[in-house]
Design an enzyme around this catalytic site. Sequence first.
Site, PDB file in Angstrom:
ATOM      1  N   LYS A  27      -4.364  10.317   4.519  1.00 46.51           N
ATOM      2  CA  LYS A  27      -4.226   9.588   5.780  1.00 46.51           C
ATOM      3  C   LYS A  27      -3.230  10.356   6.634  1.00 46.51           C
ATOM      4  O   LYS A  27      -2.063  10.508   6.228  1.00 46.51           O
ATOM      5  CB  LYS A  27      -3.699   8.163   5.551  1.00 46.51           C
ATOM      6  CG  LYS A  27      -4.735   7.151   5.105  1.00 46.51           C
ATOM      7  CD  LYS A  27      -5.095   7.239   3.649  1.00 46.51           C
ATOM      8  CE  LYS A  27      -3.953   6.890   2.734  1.00 46.51           C
ATOM      9  NZ  LYS A  27      -4.379   6.935   1.296  1.00 46.51           N
ATOM     10  N   HIS A  34       0.797  -1.226   0.000  1.00 44.94           N
ATOM     11  CA  HIS A  34       0.000   0.000   0.000  1.00 44.94           C
ATOM     12  C   HIS A  34       0.833   1.281   0.000  1.00 44.94           C
ATOM     13  O   HIS A  34       0.283   2.372  -0.122  1.00 44.94           O
ATOM     14  CB  HIS A  34      -0.922  -0.017   1.232  1.00 44.94           C
ATOM     15  CG  HIS A  34      -2.094   0.872   1.139  1.00 44.94           C
ATOM     16  ND1 HIS A  34      -2.291   1.939   2.001  1.00 44.94           N
ATOM     17  CD2 HIS A  34      -3.147   0.885   0.287  1.00 44.94           C
ATOM     18  CE1 HIS A  34      -3.428   2.544   1.694  1.00 44.94           C
ATOM     19  NE2 HIS A  34      -3.958   1.936   0.653  1.00 44.94           N
ATOM     20  N   HIS A  87      -8.647  11.265   0.419  1.00 44.88           N
ATOM     21  CA  HIS A  87      -7.967   9.975   0.361  1.00 44.88           C
ATOM     22  C   HIS A  87      -6.722  10.070   1.247  1.00 44.88           C
ATOM     23  O   HIS A  87      -5.918   9.161   1.354  1.00 44.88           O
ATOM     24  CB  HIS A  87      -7.590   9.638  -1.087  1.00 44.88           C
ATOM     25  CG  HIS A  87      -7.044   8.256  -1.260  1.00 44.88           C
ATOM     26  ND1 HIS A  87      -5.695   7.986  -1.314  1.00 44.88           N
ATOM     27  CD2 HIS A  87      -7.666   7.058  -1.366  1.00 44.88           C
ATOM     28  CE1 HIS A  87      -5.503   6.682  -1.464  1.00 44.88           C
ATOM     29  NE2 HIS A  87      -6.682   6.095  -1.496  1.00 44.88           N
ATOM     30  N   LYS A 104       3.176   4.495  -0.954  1.00 44.80           N
ATOM     31  CA  LYS A 104       3.183   5.391  -2.114  1.00 44.80           C
ATOM     32  C   LYS A 104       4.492   6.187  -2.097  1.00 44.80           C
ATOM     33  O   LYS A 104       4.571   7.260  -1.500  1.00 44.80           O
ATOM     34  CB  LYS A 104       1.981   6.340  -2.087  1.00 44.80           C
ATOM     35  CG  LYS A 104       0.621   5.648  -2.299  1.00 44.80           C
ATOM     36  CD  LYS A 104      -0.102   5.465  -1.003  1.00 44.80           C
ATOM     37  CE  LYS A 104      -1.538   4.993  -1.155  1.00 44.80           C
ATOM     38  NZ  LYS A 104      -1.760   3.772  -1.883  1.00 44.80           N
TER      39      LYS A 104
END
Length: 426
Positions: free
Chosen positions: A372, A145, A370, A147
Site C-alpha cells: 500500500k 490493521h 499486498h 503492521k
Amino acid sequence: MNTESLNESIGGFLNDLTQDKLDLSECMYDTVKPGAMAEKLKRAAPYNMFLTAIRDSKPTHDEPLTITMQEIFDESLGEIETSVQINFEIEICWLLAFYHKAGILDKPLLVLYGAADPDLDEINKVKSNVNAIRIKMPPEYAVSHSKIMLLGYADGTMRIVISTANLTMFDWHNCTQSLWMSPLLPALTEDAEPTAGESPTGFKADLLRYLVVYQVEQLEPWLERIRKTDFSAINVFLITSVPGAHVQPAPWGCTAIGTVLEQHMVPIDDSIPIVCQSCSIGSLGFTPMGWVQRDLLRHMRRNRSQVNRLRGFIFMPFKMIHPSKRNALASYDGNISPYKQELHDRQSWLTAHLHQWKSDQRHRSQAMPHNKCYARFNEQEQSLYWFLLTSANISKGAWGHTDRHSLLTIANYEAGVLFLPNLWLV
C-alpha cells in the site's frame, strides 16, 4: 485449535526447523548471509526502505534493497531482549520459527493482533513468554490493521519497523511488500529533559500518541522506554489512523498527511497526479467528486502555498494501480484480485483511473502487491515530491471521512511512514 494440538504444532514446526527437515526454499533461509544486515541497512540510508524477497523470483534474492523476515532479527543489528509485534493477521507458529532461528524464542514477546485466531488465544499456555492480546474493534467492518514491530536490544537501544505485510507465510513468500526500518535508536542519558530525543519530524511524539490510544496495559513499559530513547536520527513522518470521530484538524488519517504536507511540501503543479497503489479497494462512492476528491485527495494535494489554500476545491488528477484479473491469474500463486465486480459496477468511474500492476525492473510483475503506497512525482523530470508506505488501503475506514458534523470518522488502526526527499537533499 486446543492447547495440546497447538503445542504439538509449534513443537513439530520448530523440531523440523532444528533438524533441517523444512524445505529451506520455503522459508528462504538459504538466501541470507547471517551477520550482514547492519551493513545492508547502512547502504540503504537515508531511505531505509526495502521490498520483501519473492520466493519464486530468484533475482530478488540478491537485490541490495530486498529484505527477508530473518534479516529483521539478524544479530548484526543488535541482541534482541524483548519485542512487540502489532499486526492484523499473524501465523504464530511461522513467526516463532524466526524467533527460534534468531535464538530469541524465549525472550519476552508482546503480540497485538486484529484477526481472530484460536492459536493466538492459546499461545501463552504453550509459550509463557508470549503475551497475545486481540484488539477488538466495535464496528463489525473495522480492523486493527497496522503492521509495526518494536525491537528492544540488550544494550538499551531499540528499533522501529513498519511494513505493509501481515505476519503470515503467504504475505512473505510471493507478494510484493514494502518495509521501513529505523536507524538504531540509543537510550537517552538519565538526566535528559523529558522533551529530549525528538526527531525533526516529530516521530517520537506521534508514536507515543498512537500507542497510548490502544489502552493496553502491557504497552506501558514500552511507552516508558520510548520516552527515554533518542529518536533524533529518524527522518520520516509517522502517519497513523485510530478509530473514532475526531475533531478536525485531527492528527490522524487523511488530515494527518495533509497537515505535514502543508507544513513542508513545496508548491506542485496541479496537473501532476497523485498515484495510489492499494491491495484492496473499498466503497468509494458513486462519483469521484465524493469521498476520493473531497477527503483523501484534497489533503494529499496540500502544500505550503497560501495561494493554493485560498483556491479551495479543485479536481485532483490521480492514478490507481491495482492488479487486474489477468495480472492475478498470471501471478506466482494465481491469487485473484479482491476487487469485486459488483463493487466496481457501483463505482465504474474508477475505470478511467485504473492502471495494471507491473514491476519488471524489480522482478515482481508476477508477485501480486499486498503493498500500500501513495506518491506524487514528476515523470518527465524524474523527481519525487513525496512517498507514503502504509498499511492503509484506499478506503474510508482506513483514512477517515468527514461526516455532516465536520468530524473525521475513522474505523481502523493504520500506520505508515511518509518520505519527503526535499528535506534530506537540501
